[in-house]
Scaffold this motif. Sequence first.
Motif, PDB file in Angstrom:
ATOM      1  N   ALA A 189     -30.325  -8.757 -30.283  1.00  0.00           N
ATOM      2  CA  ALA A 189     -29.552  -9.623 -31.186  1.00  0.00           C
ATOM      3  C   ALA A 189     -28.131  -9.116 -31.441  1.00  0.00           C
ATOM      4  CB  ALA A 189     -30.301  -9.762 -32.500  1.00  0.00           C
ATOM      5  N   CYS A 190     -27.944  -7.817 -31.472  1.00  0.00           N
ATOM      6  CA  CYS A 190     -26.627  -7.227 -31.754  1.00  0.00           C
ATOM      7  C   CYS A 190     -26.428  -6.149 -30.682  1.00  0.00           C
ATOM      8  CB  CYS A 190     -26.617  -6.612 -33.147  1.00  0.00           C
ATOM      9  SG  CYS A 190     -26.728  -7.829 -34.452  1.00  0.00           S
ATOM     10  N   ALA A 191     -25.913  -6.535 -29.546  1.00  0.00           N
ATOM     11  CA  ALA A 191     -26.194  -5.743 -28.341  1.00  0.00           C
ATOM     12  C   ALA A 191     -25.174  -4.672 -27.949  1.00  0.00           C
ATOM     13  CB  ALA A 191     -26.393  -6.686 -27.166  1.00  0.00           C
ATOM     14  N   ALA A 192     -23.881  -4.901 -28.189  1.00  0.00           N
ATOM     15  CA  ALA A 192     -22.869  -3.994 -27.632  1.00  0.00           C
ATOM     16  C   ALA A 192     -22.948  -2.614 -28.283  1.00  0.00           C
ATOM     17  CB  ALA A 192     -21.474  -4.576 -27.846  1.00  0.00           C
ATOM     18  N   PRO A 193     -22.677  -1.567 -27.563  1.00  0.00           N
ATOM     19  CA  PRO A 193     -22.209  -1.493 -26.177  1.00  0.00           C
ATOM     20  C   PRO A 193     -23.302  -1.662 -25.112  1.00  0.00           C
ATOM     21  CG  PRO A 193     -22.354   0.703 -27.104  1.00  0.00           C
ATOM     22  CD  PRO A 193     -22.706  -0.239 -28.224  1.00  0.00           C
ATOM     23  N   GLY A 194     -24.543  -1.883 -25.536  1.00  0.00           N
ATOM     24  CA  GLY A 194     -25.551  -2.275 -24.551  1.00  0.00           C
ATOM     25  C   GLY A 194     -26.498  -1.171 -24.112  1.00  0.00           C
ATOM     26  N   ASN A 195     -26.458  -0.015 -24.788  1.00  0.00           N
ATOM     27  CA  ASN A 195     -27.365   1.072 -24.372  1.00  0.00           C
ATOM     28  C   ASN A 195     -28.821   0.650 -24.454  1.00  0.00           C
ATOM     29  OD1 ASN A 195     -25.345   2.968 -23.870  1.00  0.00           O
ATOM     30  ND2 ASN A 195     -25.109   3.336 -26.060  1.00  0.00           N
ATOM     31  N   LYS A 196     -29.141  -0.050 -25.549  1.00  0.00           N
ATOM     32  CA  LYS A 196     -30.554  -0.436 -25.719  1.00  0.00           C
ATOM     33  C   LYS A 196     -30.882  -1.644 -24.850  1.00  0.00           C
ATOM     34  CE  LYS A 196     -30.625   1.621 -30.271  1.00  0.00           C
ATOM     35  NZ  LYS A 196     -29.201   1.709 -30.559  1.00  0.00           N
ATOM     36  N   THR A 197     -29.886  -2.498 -24.583  1.00  0.00           N
ATOM     37  CA  THR A 197     -30.138  -3.662 -23.713  1.00  0.00           C
ATOM     38  C   THR A 197     -30.619  -3.189 -22.349  1.00  0.00           C
ATOM     39  OG1 THR A 197     -28.155  -4.617 -24.735  1.00  0.00           O
ATOM     40  CG2 THR A 197     -29.099  -5.802 -22.870  1.00  0.00           C
ATOM     41  N   CYS A 235     -26.949 -10.607 -27.149  1.00  0.00           N
ATOM     42  CA  CYS A 235     -26.023 -11.362 -28.014  1.00  0.00           C
ATOM     43  C   CYS A 235     -25.018 -10.400 -28.658  1.00  0.00           C
ATOM     44  CB  CYS A 235     -26.857 -12.076 -29.071  1.00  0.00           C
ATOM     45  SG  CYS A 235     -25.880 -12.853 -30.359  1.00  0.00           S
ATOM     46  N   GLU A 236     -23.756 -10.745 -28.585  1.00  0.00           N
ATOM     47  CA  GLU A 236     -22.724  -9.895 -29.204  1.00  0.00           C
ATOM     48  C   GLU A 236     -21.596 -10.773 -29.725  1.00  0.00           C
ATOM     49  OE1 GLU A 236     -22.270  -6.608 -30.107  1.00  0.00           O
ATOM     50  OE2 GLU A 236     -20.348  -7.351 -30.844  1.00  0.00           O
ATOM     51  N   LEU A 237     -21.184 -10.484 -30.953  1.00  0.00           N
ATOM     52  CA  LEU A 237     -20.173 -11.314 -31.617  1.00  0.00           C
ATOM     53  C   LEU A 237     -18.743 -10.881 -31.294  1.00  0.00           C
ATOM     54  CD1 LEU A 237     -19.641 -13.492 -33.805  1.00  0.00           C
ATOM     55  CD2 LEU A 237     -19.841 -11.719 -35.520  1.00  0.00           C
ATOM     56  N   LYS A 243     -14.052  -7.714 -28.128  1.00  0.00           N
ATOM     57  CA  LYS A 243     -13.795  -6.502 -27.324  1.00  0.00           C
ATOM     58  C   LYS A 243     -15.095  -5.846 -26.905  1.00  0.00           C
ATOM     59  CE  LYS A 243      -9.243  -5.037 -28.714  1.00  0.00           C
ATOM     60  NZ  LYS A 243      -8.579  -4.427 -29.842  1.00  0.00           N
ATOM     61  N   ARG A 244     -16.037  -5.805 -27.845  1.00  0.00           N
ATOM     62  CA  ARG A 244     -17.291  -5.106 -27.563  1.00  0.00           C
ATOM     63  C   ARG A 244     -18.128  -5.839 -26.506  1.00  0.00           C
ATOM     64  NH1 ARG A 244     -18.637  -0.949 -31.173  1.00  0.00           N
ATOM     65  NH2 ARG A 244     -20.860  -1.351 -30.981  1.00  0.00           N
ATOM     66  N   VAL A 245     -17.895  -7.151 -26.418  1.00  0.00           N
ATOM     67  CA  VAL A 245     -18.634  -7.912 -25.410  1.00  0.00           C
ATOM     68  C   VAL A 245     -18.214  -7.450 -24.002  1.00  0.00           C
ATOM     69  CG1 VAL A 245     -17.376 -10.032 -24.799  1.00  0.00           C
ATOM     70  CG2 VAL A 245     -19.750 -10.177 -25.399  1.00  0.00           C
ATOM     71  N   GLY A 261     -21.559 -14.576 -29.070  1.00  0.00           N
ATOM     72  CA  GLY A 261     -21.579 -15.420 -30.259  1.00  0.00           C
ATOM     73  C   GLY A 261     -22.286 -14.729 -31.404  1.00  0.00           C
ATOM     74  N   ASP A 262     -22.483 -15.492 -32.475  1.00  0.00           N
ATOM     75  CA  ASP A 262     -23.051 -14.968 -33.709  1.00  0.00           C
ATOM     76  C   ASP A 262     -24.571 -15.128 -33.679  1.00  0.00           C
ATOM     77  OD1 ASP A 262     -23.759 -14.366 -36.259  1.00  0.00           O
ATOM     78  OD2 ASP A 262     -22.358 -15.740 -37.234  1.00  0.00           O
ATOM     79  N   PHE A 263     -25.277 -14.041 -33.824  1.00  0.00           N
ATOM     80  CA  PHE A 263     -26.744 -14.110 -33.836  1.00  0.00           C
ATOM     81  C   PHE A 263     -27.225 -15.052 -34.934  1.00  0.00           C
ATOM     82  CE2 PHE A 263     -30.654 -12.113 -35.722  1.00  0.00           C
ATOM     83  CZ  PHE A 263     -31.539 -12.659 -34.799  1.00  0.00           C
ATOM     84  N   LEU A 264     -26.554 -14.987 -36.105  1.00  0.00           N
ATOM     85  CA  LEU A 264     -26.990 -15.835 -37.215  1.00  0.00           C
ATOM     86  C   LEU A 264     -26.768 -17.317 -36.914  1.00  0.00           C
ATOM     87  CD1 LEU A 264     -25.753 -13.815 -40.344  1.00  0.00           C
ATOM     88  CD2 LEU A 264     -28.042 -13.908 -39.353  1.00  0.00           C
ATOM     89  N   LEU A 315     -33.381  -5.918 -33.070  1.00  0.00           N
ATOM     90  CA  LEU A 315     -32.279  -6.128 -34.017  1.00  0.00           C
ATOM     91  C   LEU A 315     -31.745  -4.766 -34.448  1.00  0.00           C
ATOM     92  CD1 LEU A 315     -30.562  -7.929 -35.875  1.00  0.00           C
ATOM     93  CD2 LEU A 315     -32.416  -7.812 -37.551  1.00  0.00           C
ATOM     94  N   ASP A 316     -30.606  -4.424 -33.898  1.00  0.00           N
ATOM     95  CA  ASP A 316     -29.969  -3.124 -34.181  1.00  0.00           C
ATOM     96  C   ASP A 316     -28.564  -3.452 -34.708  1.00  0.00           C
ATOM     97  OD1 ASP A 316     -29.724  -0.271 -34.012  1.00  0.00           O
ATOM     98  OD2 ASP A 316     -28.598  -0.486 -32.154  1.00  0.00           O
ATOM     99  N   PRO A 317     -28.492  -3.970 -35.935  1.00  0.00           N
ATOM    100  CA  PRO A 317     -27.226  -4.567 -36.398  1.00  0.00           C
ATOM    101  C   PRO A 317     -26.180  -3.523 -36.785  1.00  0.00           C
ATOM    102  CG  PRO A 317     -28.815  -4.543 -38.171  1.00  0.00           C
ATOM    103  CD  PRO A 317     -29.511  -3.946 -36.983  1.00  0.00           C
TER     104      PRO A 317
HETATM  105  C1  LIG Z   1     -25.027  -0.904 -34.022  1.00  0.00           C
HETATM  106  S1  LIG Z   1     -24.177  -1.884 -32.876  1.00  0.00           S
HETATM  107  C2  LIG Z   1     -25.414  -2.158 -31.639  1.00  0.00           C
HETATM  108  C3  LIG Z   1     -25.600  -1.000 -30.717  1.00  0.00           C
HETATM  109  C4  LIG Z   1     -26.435  -1.384 -29.520  1.00  0.00           C
HETATM  110  N1  LIG Z   1     -27.737  -1.841 -29.921  1.00  0.00           N
HETATM  111  C5  LIG Z   1     -26.590  -0.219 -28.556  1.00  0.00           C
HETATM  112  O1  LIG Z   1     -27.566   0.519 -28.669  1.00  0.00           O
HETATM  113  O2  LIG Z   1     -25.737  -0.044 -27.681  1.00  0.00           O
HETATM  114  C6  LIG Z   1     -24.122  -3.428 -33.651  1.00  0.00           C
HETATM  115  C7  LIG Z   1     -23.427  -4.494 -32.846  1.00  0.00           C
HETATM  116  O3  LIG Z   1     -23.675  -5.746 -33.468  1.00  0.00           O
HETATM  117  C8  LIG Z   1     -22.538  -6.558 -33.338  1.00  0.00           C
HETATM  118  N2  LIG Z   1     -22.641  -7.639 -34.344  1.00  0.00           N
HETATM  119  C9  LIG Z   1     -22.333  -7.580 -35.653  1.00  0.00           C
HETATM  120  N3  LIG Z   1     -22.584  -8.753 -36.243  1.00  0.00           N
HETATM  121  C10 LIG Z   1     -23.079  -9.575 -35.295  1.00  0.00           C
HETATM  122  C11 LIG Z   1     -23.530 -10.920 -35.289  1.00  0.00           C
HETATM  123  N4  LIG Z   1     -23.518 -11.652 -36.399  1.00  0.00           N
HETATM  124  N5  LIG Z   1     -23.966 -11.448 -34.124  1.00  0.00           N
HETATM  125  C12 LIG Z   1     -23.980 -10.703 -32.990  1.00  0.00           C
HETATM  126  N6  LIG Z   1     -23.552  -9.423 -32.938  1.00  0.00           N
HETATM  127  C13 LIG Z   1     -23.116  -8.859 -34.075  1.00  0.00           C
HETATM  128  C14 LIG Z   1     -21.404  -5.588 -33.569  1.00  0.00           C
HETATM  129  O4  LIG Z   1     -20.184  -6.086 -33.063  1.00  0.00           O
HETATM  130  C15 LIG Z   1     -21.911  -4.361 -32.815  1.00  0.00           C
HETATM  131  O5  LIG Z   1     -21.454  -4.370 -31.496  1.00  0.00           O
END
Ligand SMILES: C[S@@+](CC[C@H](N)C(=O)[O-])C[C@H]1O[C@@H](n2cnc3c(N)ncnc32)[C@H](O)[C@@H]1O
Length: 493
Positions: free
Chosen positions: A259-267, A283-285, A288-290, A310-313, A330-332
């Motif tokens: 749900a909150c993916a960048a930088p993508g290590n867990k993806t 999914c990443e909002l 730049k991080r995308v 886009g926005d997970f919510l 969900l790793d927000p």
């Molecule tokens: C803690 S990081 C995730 C780290 C990632 N899971 C990893 O292990 O590489 C949280 C990410 O959620 C993104 N984010 C914050 N709010 C978001 C939303 N509403 N929808 C999607 N992504 C969101 C942030 O930009 C950030 O890149």
Amino acid sequence: MARPPPKRKPKKTMMTTTTTTTKNNNNNRFRGSAEGRSAYFARREAANVLKKVLQGDARRRAVGSIKTLVYAPSVRNKKATFALVCETLKYLPVLKDILPEAGVLMTGKWKRHQELIYVTAYDMLFGQKSSVIEGGGPVEKYLAVREKTILKSLAQLLVRKKIKCPEDLVLNGQPSVVRPRYVRVNTLKYDVSSAIQELEKICKVKKDDVVPDLLVLPAGTDLHDHPLVVNGSVFLQGKASSMPAFALNPEPGWKVLDACAAPGNKTIQLAAIMDGKGEITACELNDKRVLHLKDTIKRSGASNVTVFHGDFLGINPKDPLFSKIQAILLDPSCSGSGTSIERLDHLLPSSEVNDAGKANNDRIWKLASFQKKALAHALSFPAVERVVYSTCSLHQMENEDVVMSALPLATSLNFNLVSPFPKWPHRGLPVFEGSEKLLRTDPAEGMDGFFITLFVKKREAKKKTRQLIPYPYKMHAWLRLHKVGRKKRGRKI
Ligand SMILES: C[S@@+](CC[C@H](N)C(=O)[O-])C[C@H]1O[C@@H](n2cnc3c(N)ncnc32)[C@H](O)[C@@H]1O
């Protein structure tokens, strides 16, 4: 009639803060020994990093940790730059105290070079000392002229603080950052035994006893430009950060949402756990991080990941694209308080305010309110069977309180809390019944501070729980299970 453009005066060559221009200008300017020359450039690289670190810290929005900034490709002398940035930060309160007293004012053109002034003053007083001045540029000369007054001002500070040695001016009790270096083998591209064989050429390597595919190397092993890292065969990922994806443990062939993916290590770790089979939506909002996320996915070779920018919510769980999602990670965004030691946040000027807990409370409250919404949203996907909620925060507000707020909804939707890594000794804070099912990792145990919660839908809870126990007594069977598939795809690079 159109006026001719005003004639511009040719600009004087000033020191700039960008690495490339600085290098060109300074290449002409530097006169001195090779040693002096390398110190001169290291100070400029350190000043550029320091500027970003301090600006980010002032806005409480770090552009990257000190390490991330130092390991950017633009920084050439990484070791010297890292040391200079850390040391200058340690001595920053002292420098801010003595420099103005000595008439070193950060006004006019010097204001633009204040980070270089701090780095150079650090080097002059506590680092390389006399060699600083050799062949220097304007900042070195500016400080050299005032060297006696600066030293006098330092001596007065020592007397005021009743301290004999300048090194004692630096805060005591700072956490030591000696932790093993963890490396996760990307089993989509490489196999664990080949990775061990390859890495053993440079240091001692052992397998982690909890997280599969994770290797433990001596603290401080520098691998940032090792070929296995560069080509995506292994990823530098901490132990705690490698646990949430294994807690979710999606099966090959599943539809999964990060749900909150960048930088993508867990993806990409999810992709490896699923043997590259099934579909993952990342999914990443953040714009730049995308880009960073896409880069990580590309480097990993994962071919079953689609990026959703886009926005997970804002995702409608009933949208046919998402209505069949079976597992959500969900790793927000969180305060990151669990990784602050690793990120060297204790060196930043804001850390004293954070210790007092004042400036931070508002921010944590806002983060927690997003986290609660995001967790409730994750649980509401119609086909979802497992949800992992994880943070790298130590705050109860972002951890147990968020889970507690979701419990009524989770119960109404038939979810149970299930213990990830049941033998793990450190569990959730005892603030509600069942919090022993939650998992915490402790910075004092040489890891980042992570928090992990696993929700499993009741109808599959019994079956899945059995598969979710890799630690420690099911470890052998579990690893055997994993190796079966891996032998086929593991290949040497
Ligand atoms: C803690 S990081 C995730 C780290 C990632 N899971 C990893 O292990 O590489 C949280 C990410 O959620 C993104 N984010 C914050 N709010 C978001 C939303 N509403 N929808 C999607 N992504 C969101 C942030 O930009 C950030 O890149």
